[in-house]
Design a protein around this motif. Structure first.
Motif, PDB file in Angstrom:
ATOM      1  N   ARG A 134       6.505   0.086   4.226  1.00  0.00           N
ATOM      2  CA  ARG A 134       5.050   0.048   4.286  1.00  0.00           C
ATOM      3  C   ARG A 134       4.516  -1.377   4.110  1.00  0.00           C
ATOM      4  NH1 ARG A 134       1.328   1.069   6.654  1.00  0.00           N
ATOM      5  NH2 ARG A 134      -0.601   2.047   5.939  1.00  0.00           N
TER       6      ARG A 134
ATOM      7  N   ILE B 214       0.421   7.232  -1.553  1.00  0.00           N
ATOM      8  CA  ILE B 214       1.265   7.905  -2.538  1.00  0.00           C
ATOM      9  C   ILE B 214       0.540   9.122  -3.107  1.00  0.00           C
ATOM     10  CG2 ILE B 214       2.493   7.636  -4.736  1.00  0.00           C
ATOM     11  CD1 ILE B 214       3.658   6.032  -2.392  1.00  0.00           C
TER      12      ILE B 214
ATOM     13  N   TYR C  85       8.244   2.825  -9.274  1.00  0.00           N
ATOM     14  CA  TYR C  85       7.962   4.235  -9.026  1.00  0.00           C
ATOM     15  C   TYR C  85       9.038   5.067  -9.707  1.00  0.00           C
ATOM     16  CZ  TYR C  85      11.510   3.418  -5.438  1.00  0.00           C
ATOM     17  OH  TYR C  85      12.668   3.043  -4.797  1.00  0.00           O
TER      18      TYR C  85
ATOM     19  N   TYR D 151      10.594   3.370   1.030  1.00  0.00           N
ATOM     20  CA  TYR D 151       9.249   3.557   1.569  1.00  0.00           C
ATOM     21  C   TYR D 151       8.391   2.307   1.407  1.00  0.00           C
ATOM     22  CZ  TYR D 151       4.509   5.213   2.273  1.00  0.00           C
ATOM     23  OH  TYR D 151       3.222   5.330   2.728  1.00  0.00           O
ATOM     24  N   PHE D 152       8.398   1.722   0.210  1.00  0.00           N
ATOM     25  CA  PHE D 152       7.524   0.574  -0.049  1.00  0.00           C
ATOM     26  C   PHE D 152       7.920  -0.634   0.791  1.00  0.00           C
ATOM     27  CE2 PHE D 152       6.688   3.237  -3.695  1.00  0.00           C
ATOM     28  CZ  PHE D 152       5.334   3.053  -3.920  1.00  0.00           C
TER      29      PHE D 152
ATOM     30  N   ALA E  37       3.119   5.285  -9.298  1.00  0.00           N
ATOM     31  CA  ALA E  37       3.690   4.118  -8.632  1.00  0.00           C
ATOM     32  C   ALA E  37       2.788   2.916  -8.881  1.00  0.00           C
ATOM     33  CB  ALA E  37       3.842   4.371  -7.137  1.00  0.00           C
TER      34      ALA E  37
ATOM     35  N   TYR F  79      10.814   7.950  -2.817  1.00  0.00           N
ATOM     36  CA  TYR F  79      10.126   6.768  -2.299  1.00  0.00           C
ATOM     37  C   TYR F  79      11.063   5.582  -2.080  1.00  0.00           C
ATOM     38  CZ  TYR F  79       5.735   9.183  -3.104  1.00  0.00           C
ATOM     39  OH  TYR F  79       4.705  10.087  -3.063  1.00  0.00           O
TER      40      TYR F  79
END
Length: 404
Positions: free
Chosen positions: A285, A239, A273, A281-282, A245, A278
């Motif tokens: 990931r 990030i 976040y 995204y998390f 975040a 984002y």
């Protein structure tokens, strides 16, 4: 970093007009009546009935049963004009109240520990005042009494049920009583105000066995420990360091005996976040990292990821409307805190995605009165002087928005 200075006495209501100051005892009474009968998400039947009865008594048109227990009320001004919505959440939390006050919760294990009772009282005070002063504004004010903010979320179901339609809402405002700010202050900012709220649950499956014969096993605890460390790199190394975040693991459960290698480990956590870029995204990931670690050790996993609420993002024009109203109400310009943010989440975000709007914090703590416990604490309470301030800010927003 916001420097919070708590006053040694309750501020005066000098910025609140006389008619609203005279309404203060009644607003306090409504808040305390609601506080005594807290209800959990989508079970706010008694709270909704209380609101509906007040609106009926005042001759305010309203619809009940919106998204189960929600209410939408409409107050028309003297002349046609735009439509401004005011949102108030009304659910409580599964917390046993520890306050020894005459209005303490009468429901075992349920408590208004976040100020939603005050939000409802402020919205009712605003609705009553406007219904008695229709000549002070034009257009329409829509009051949205929303269930289930604490989860699983009532804003989205209310939008889907048409809460922002008939008439169509042009903009929306809302507030949160905030014990991170002293009473007599207001926190308001353009852009991200509160964070996205996302949760995840993961089960890591290995192969259990004897603690003295580890080569016959796949140790789920060892795998989980490496996952815990690895996912901390998402914020630290993936990030942008200029953006905020958080990835927090709140639960980790594994094992049942000192000499048994656990066959599975379960972990749960939350992601927060501000930047909408984002979104998604998390989840991706986390799946990549957990999958990679498990593959290295011959384990398998299941990941359940739940993006609950998006970030609360305030519109620049409506934020300026709120800021101007707040400046007219608080005693000094310093009372309006410009860069107030929190990683807490709020489903007001769904309303703000549908129409332009602003969500702001209304300072409610008073250290001198021992009213500074944090939200969701069993001793949470707030300085009720904030109630009239909230009504005044809402009323000024209505008058400015609908006239200009």
């Amino acid at each position: 970093m916001i420097s919070t200075v708590f006053p040694t006495s309750t501020p005066t209501l000098s910025g609140v007009r006389l008619a609203i100051r005279q309404l203060q005892p009644q607003i306090v009474l409504w808040r305390r009546q609601i506080h005594q009968q807290p209800e959990l998400a989508f079970r706010e039947a008694q709270t909704a009935a209380f609101i509906s009865q007040k609106l009926t008594d005042w001759g305010i048109e309203h619809e009940t049963g919106v998204a189960k227990t929600g209410i939408v009320a409409v107050v028309q001004g003297q002349q046609p004009g735009p439509v401004l919505a005011i949102r108030a959440d009304m659910d409580a939390l599964p917390i046993q109240e520890m306050n020894e006050v005459e209005y303490r919760s009468q429901q075992d294990g349920v408590m208004h520990a976040c100020g939603h009772d005050g939000h409802v009282a402020i919205a009712l005070g605003t609705a009553y005042y406007l219904s008695q002063h229709r000549d002070s504004f034009c257009g329409t004010v829509k009051f949205i009494f929303q269930p289930a903010e604490e989860g699983p979320g009532g804003a989205k179901p209310m939008i889907e049920a048409g809460a922002l339609e008939n008439p169509d809402v042009d903009a929306i405002i809302g507030l949160h009583l905030w014990n991170n700010l002293p009473v007599g202050t207001v926190g308001v900012r353009t852009g991200p105000m509160m964070a996205a709220t996302e949760f995840f649950h993961c089960t890591i499956r290995g192969r259990g066995g004897h603690g003295a014969i580890p080569h016959q096993t796949v140790d789920s605890i060892v795998v989980a420990a490496q996952v815990v460390n690895a996912i901390q790199t998402i914020v630290a190394r993936n990030i942008d360091p200029l953006k905020s975040a958080v990835v927090t693991l709140g639960e980790l459960h594994a094992g049942s005996a000192v000499n048994v290698i656990a066959d599975q480990a379960r972990m749960s956590g939350t992601v927060r976040y501000f930047d909408e870029m984002y979104e998604g995204y998390f989840a991706r990931r986390l799946d990549e990292i957990i999958g990679g670690v498990c593959q290295c050790h011959g384990a398998s996993y299941e990941l359940d990821y739940n993006p609950l609420y998006p970030p609360v993002v305030n519109d620049a024009d409506i934020t300026e409307l709120v800021r101007s109203a707040a400046l007219a109400v608080v005693e000094t310009p310093a009372g309006v805190v410009p860069e107030c943010q929190t990683m807490g989440g709020e489903d007001m975000s769904f309303f703000l995605r549908a129409v332009p709007g602003c969500y702001f914090f209304l300072g409610s703590a008073n250290q001198a009165k021992n009213l500074a416990y944090p939200h969701h604490h069993p001793r949470f309470d707030f300085d009720e002087a904030a109630l009239s301030t909230g009504v005044e800010i809402f009323v000024r927003c209505v008058e400015s928005f609908c006239q200009g």
